[in-house]
Design a protein around this motif. Sequence first.
Motif, PDB file in Angstrom:
ATOM      1  N   PRO A 229      30.984  43.125  45.339  1.00 20.63           N
ATOM      2  CA  PRO A 229      32.290  43.724  45.671  1.00 20.63           C
ATOM      3  C   PRO A 229      32.600  44.884  44.734  1.00 20.63           C
ATOM      4  CG  PRO A 229      32.611  41.787  44.317  1.00 20.63           C
ATOM      5  CD  PRO A 229      31.130  41.854  44.612  1.00 20.63           C
ATOM      6  N   ASP A 230      33.425  45.814  45.188  1.00 23.13           N
ATOM      7  CA  ASP A 230      33.910  46.835  44.255  1.00 23.13           C
ATOM      8  C   ASP A 230      35.333  46.530  43.806  1.00 23.13           C
ATOM      9  OD1 ASP A 230      35.088  47.533  46.668  1.00 23.13           O
ATOM     10  OD2 ASP A 230      33.891  49.339  46.921  1.00 23.13           O
ATOM     11  N   LEU A 231      35.943  45.457  44.397  1.00 23.68           N
ATOM     12  CA  LEU A 231      37.239  44.988  43.912  1.00 23.68           C
ATOM     13  C   LEU A 231      37.373  43.496  44.205  1.00 23.68           C
ATOM     14  CD1 LEU A 231      40.097  45.460  42.760  1.00 23.68           C
ATOM     15  CD2 LEU A 231      40.852  45.953  45.098  1.00 23.68           C
ATOM     16  N   VAL A 232      37.710  42.739  43.167  1.00 19.03           N
ATOM     17  CA  VAL A 232      38.042  41.321  43.320  1.00 19.03           C
ATOM     18  C   VAL A 232      39.530  41.179  43.037  1.00 19.03           C
ATOM     19  CG1 VAL A 232      37.741  38.984  42.438  1.00 19.03           C
ATOM     20  CG2 VAL A 232      35.750  40.488  42.683  1.00 19.03           C
ATOM     21  N   LEU A 233      40.283  40.727  44.035  1.00 15.64           N
ATOM     22  CA  LEU A 233      41.715  40.490  43.867  1.00 15.64           C
ATOM     23  C   LEU A 233      41.918  39.030  43.487  1.00 15.64           C
ATOM     24  CD1 LEU A 233      43.645  42.385  46.696  1.00 15.64           C
ATOM     25  CD2 LEU A 233      43.737  42.802  44.244  1.00 15.64           C
ATOM     26  N   ALA A 234      42.102  38.776  42.195  1.00 11.16           N
ATOM     27  CA  ALA A 234      42.354  37.428  41.699  1.00 11.16           C
ATOM     28  C   ALA A 234      43.854  37.195  41.681  1.00 11.16           C
ATOM     29  CB  ALA A 234      41.740  37.268  40.312  1.00 11.16           C
ATOM     30  N   HIS A 235      44.265  36.080  41.071  1.00  8.46           N
ATOM     31  CA  HIS A 235      45.691  35.738  41.045  1.00  8.46           C
ATOM     32  C   HIS A 235      45.992  34.995  39.753  1.00  8.46           C
ATOM     33  CE1 HIS A 235      49.535  33.917  42.449  1.00  8.46           C
ATOM     34  NE2 HIS A 235      49.601  34.995  43.204  1.00  8.46           N
ATOM     35  N   GLU A 236      47.192  35.200  39.253  1.00  4.46           N
ATOM     36  CA  GLU A 236      47.591  34.569  37.995  1.00  4.46           C
ATOM     37  C   GLU A 236      47.462  33.053  38.053  1.00  4.46           C
ATOM     38  OE1 GLU A 236      51.150  35.367  34.743  1.00  4.46           O
ATOM     39  OE2 GLU A 236      51.527  35.721  36.873  1.00  4.46           O
ATOM     40  N   SER A 237      47.684  32.465  39.231  1.00  6.58           N
ATOM     41  CA  SER A 237      47.574  31.014  39.366  1.00  6.58           C
ATOM     42  C   SER A 237      46.126  30.542  39.390  1.00  6.58           C
ATOM     43  CB  SER A 237      48.286  30.558  40.643  1.00  6.58           C
ATOM     44  OG  SER A 237      47.646  31.075  41.797  1.00  6.58           O
ATOM     45  N   ASN A 238      45.161  31.457  39.524  1.00  2.00           N
ATOM     46  CA  ASN A 238      43.732  31.108  39.516  1.00  2.00           C
ATOM     47  C   ASN A 238      43.179  30.956  38.103  1.00  2.00           C
ATOM     48  OD1 ASN A 238      43.050  33.418  42.196  1.00  2.00           O
ATOM     49  ND2 ASN A 238      43.332  31.224  42.363  1.00  2.00           N
ATOM     50  N   LEU A 239      43.922  31.384  37.102  1.00  2.00           N
ATOM     51  CA  LEU A 239      43.338  31.586  35.782  1.00  2.00           C
ATOM     52  C   LEU A 239      42.837  30.316  35.113  1.00  2.00           C
ATOM     53  CD1 LEU A 239      45.708  34.346  34.336  1.00  2.00           C
ATOM     54  CD2 LEU A 239      43.422  34.611  35.289  1.00  2.00           C
ATOM     55  N   TYR A 240      43.291  29.149  35.586  1.00  2.00           N
ATOM     56  CA  TYR A 240      42.776  27.905  35.000  1.00  2.00           C
ATOM     57  C   TYR A 240      41.302  27.710  35.352  1.00  2.00           C
ATOM     58  CZ  TYR A 240      43.385  26.037  39.698  1.00  2.00           C
ATOM     59  OH  TYR A 240      43.312  25.840  41.059  1.00  2.00           O
ATOM     60  N   SER A 241      40.855  28.313  36.455  1.00  2.00           N
ATOM     61  CA  SER A 241      39.440  28.210  36.845  1.00  2.00           C
ATOM     62  C   SER A 241      38.737  29.568  36.781  1.00  2.00           C
ATOM     63  CB  SER A 241      39.327  27.628  38.253  1.00  2.00           C
ATOM     64  OG  SER A 241      40.015  28.433  39.194  1.00  2.00           O
ATOM     65  N   PHE A 242      39.394  30.585  37.325  1.00  2.00           N
ATOM     66  CA  PHE A 242      38.833  31.936  37.278  1.00  2.00           C
ATOM     67  C   PHE A 242      39.429  32.608  36.039  1.00  2.00           C
ATOM     68  CE2 PHE A 242      38.411  36.405  38.663  1.00  2.00           C
ATOM     69  CZ  PHE A 242      37.087  36.395  39.071  1.00  2.00           C
ATOM     70  N   ASN A 243      38.876  32.262  34.884  1.00  2.00           N
ATOM     71  CA  ASN A 243      39.497  32.639  33.612  1.00  2.00           C
ATOM     72  C   ASN A 243      39.028  33.998  33.106  1.00  2.00           C
ATOM     73  OD1 ASN A 243      36.898  32.118  32.622  1.00  2.00           O
ATOM     74  ND2 ASN A 243      37.415  30.005  32.130  1.00  2.00           N
ATOM     75  N   GLU A 244      39.529  34.350  31.921  1.00  2.00           N
ATOM     76  CA  GLU A 244      39.214  35.673  31.365  1.00  2.00           C
ATOM     77  C   GLU A 244      37.730  35.827  31.058  1.00  2.00           C
ATOM     78  OE1 GLU A 244      41.975  37.587  28.674  1.00  2.00           O
ATOM     79  OE2 GLU A 244      43.370  35.914  28.924  1.00  2.00           O
ATOM     80  N   GLU A 245      37.059  34.725  30.773  1.00  2.00           N
ATOM     81  CA  GLU A 245      35.604  34.791  30.540  1.00  2.00           C
ATOM     82  C   GLU A 245      34.871  35.189  31.814  1.00  2.00           C
ATOM     83  OE1 GLU A 245      31.915  31.845  29.190  1.00  2.00           O
ATOM     84  OE2 GLU A 245      33.989  31.209  28.849  1.00  2.00           O
ATOM     85  N   ALA A 246      35.286  34.600  32.943  1.00  2.00           N
ATOM     86  CA  ALA A 246      34.672  34.943  34.231  1.00  2.00           C
ATOM     87  C   ALA A 246      34.974  36.386  34.593  1.00  2.00           C
ATOM     88  CB  ALA A 246      35.199  34.005  35.317  1.00  2.00           C
ATOM     89  N   ILE A 247      36.205  36.804  34.336  1.00  2.63           N
ATOM     90  CA  ILE A 247      36.588  38.187  34.613  1.00  2.63           C
ATOM     91  C   ILE A 247      35.747  39.152  33.791  1.00  2.63           C
ATOM     92  CG2 ILE A 247      38.463  39.880  34.410  1.00  2.63           C
ATOM     93  CD1 ILE A 247      40.414  37.552  34.984  1.00  2.63           C
ATOM     94  N   ALA A 248      35.585  38.843  32.515  1.00  2.00           N
ATOM     95  CA  ALA A 248      34.799  39.704  31.617  1.00  2.00           C
ATOM     96  C   ALA A 248      33.352  39.797  32.091  1.00  2.00           C
ATOM     97  CB  ALA A 248      34.865  39.165  30.196  1.00  2.00           C
ATOM     98  N   GLN A 249      32.827  38.692  32.605  1.00  2.54           N
ATOM     99  CA  GLN A 249      31.446  38.685  33.096  1.00  2.54           C
ATOM    100  C   GLN A 249      31.284  39.635  34.281  1.00  2.54           C
ATOM    101  OE1 GLN A 249      29.851  34.749  33.630  1.00  2.54           O
ATOM    102  NE2 GLN A 249      28.073  35.466  34.785  1.00  2.54           N
ATOM    103  N   LEU A 250      32.264  39.627  35.181  1.00  4.72           N
ATOM    104  CA  LEU A 250      32.204  40.523  36.334  1.00  4.72           C
ATOM    105  C   LEU A 250      32.383  41.978  35.909  1.00  4.72           C
ATOM    106  CD1 LEU A 250      34.263  38.554  39.033  1.00  4.72           C
ATOM    107  CD2 LEU A 250      31.781  38.686  38.775  1.00  4.72           C
ATOM    108  N   GLU A 251      33.330  42.201  35.010  1.00  6.24           N
ATOM    109  CA  GLU A 251      33.592  43.565  34.553  1.00  6.24           C
ATOM    110  C   GLU A 251      32.394  44.150  33.807  1.00  6.24           C
ATOM    111  OE1 GLU A 251      38.461  43.531  34.047  1.00  6.24           O
ATOM    112  OE2 GLU A 251      37.199  42.936  32.346  1.00  6.24           O
ATOM    113  N   ALA A 252      31.639  43.290  33.138  1.00  8.08           N
ATOM    114  CA  ALA A 252      30.478  43.754  32.373  1.00  8.08           C
ATOM    115  C   ALA A 252      29.393  44.345  33.267  1.00  8.08           C
ATOM    116  CB  ALA A 252      29.905  42.602  31.545  1.00  8.08           C
ATOM    117  N   ILE A 253      29.379  43.937  34.538  1.00 10.56           N
ATOM    118  CA  ILE A 253      28.377  44.486  35.458  1.00 10.56           C
ATOM    119  C   ILE A 253      29.012  45.478  36.440  1.00 10.56           C
ATOM    120  CG2 ILE A 253      26.801  42.533  35.257  1.00 10.56           C
ATOM    121  CD1 ILE A 253      27.903  41.463  37.892  1.00 10.56           C
ATOM    122  N   GLY A 254      30.219  45.928  36.114  1.00  7.68           N
ATOM    123  CA  GLY A 254      30.829  47.009  36.885  1.00  7.68           C
ATOM    124  C   GLY A 254      31.690  46.592  38.055  1.00  7.68           C
TER     125      GLY A 254
END
Length: 316
Positions: free
Chosen positions: A119-144
């Motif tokens: 994807p070129d954009l992942v629309l996450a949600h504040e209520s997802n953060l217990y599972s889709f956390n900042e570590e997961a976000i950083a992993q995706l951002e690291a590969i663009g």
Amino acid sequence: MKKWQVLSSAALLTLTLAACGAEEEAADKSTATNSAETTETAQFPLTQTDALGKEITIEKAPERIISLIPSNTEILFGLGIDEQIIAVNDNDNYPEAALAKEKVGGMEFNLEQIIALQPDLVLAHESNLYSFNEEAIAQLEAIGITVFVVKDAKTFEETYTTIEKIGQMTNKVQQAADMITSIKTGIDEIEVKVADLEEKSVFIVVGTAPDLYAAGQETFINEMLEVLDVENAVPELGWPMYSTEQFVASNPDAILVTYESDIEAIQTNDAYSEMDAVKNDQVKLVDGDTTSRQGPRIVEGIESLAEAIYPEAFNE
């Protein structure tokens, strides 16, 4: 005809043509202006601040979008985006086209699958953060892969802001404005309809097993009750747990539930048998999706509540 009459006629014709030309030019400019207003576009690259306070830059309108929560998905489809949505949450059930999209998880998300979809954009949600956390976000951002975390809106105004931001990021600015206008118009019409109705008290149950939880103040569904000029029988903030004694003492005019199984759980519980709502058969089911999703179906959510509370006015 005399010479001066010919000249006067010619001059008059010239002035008339000039006036017509000016009117046409003015009309063309007006049309162009109106056209510009209805085809407003975003300016890329675009920088937006997400729910984590991070500034996210979108280089161009995304062509491959993954939505991780139903409310985001409903906004995207409402803006006229379909082809660009490549995957959604397991719980996405509206619109019907969402059912055909690839699923990447519900409570937990398959990060490898998300990466593989490119994807070129992942629309996450504040209520997802217990599972889709900042570590997961950083992993995706690291590969663009760009990740934007949408705020967990507690009010209509916050929802309008979310719609505006998603509209800008997807280059659907005018469509977002139209969506917001439509919601506000619908709310205005409902407020007129309930203006002269008798005020009632309502208790909204959001679960009974193993414990009973309620919708309190400063929640999205509470603002819907405010539109209907209905008293929320739960004075606490957020989503408090209620004891049997507290629930019975609240004694509202109506009890609304978002799960059908909770109707029987309340009606067959002897501890609740003396509550007015139970005795008067005022334990009603409302649409759990439209009353909780911060998106384009706000009006439908309010109407679901209204039909349960004021059937005589809304079940026509």
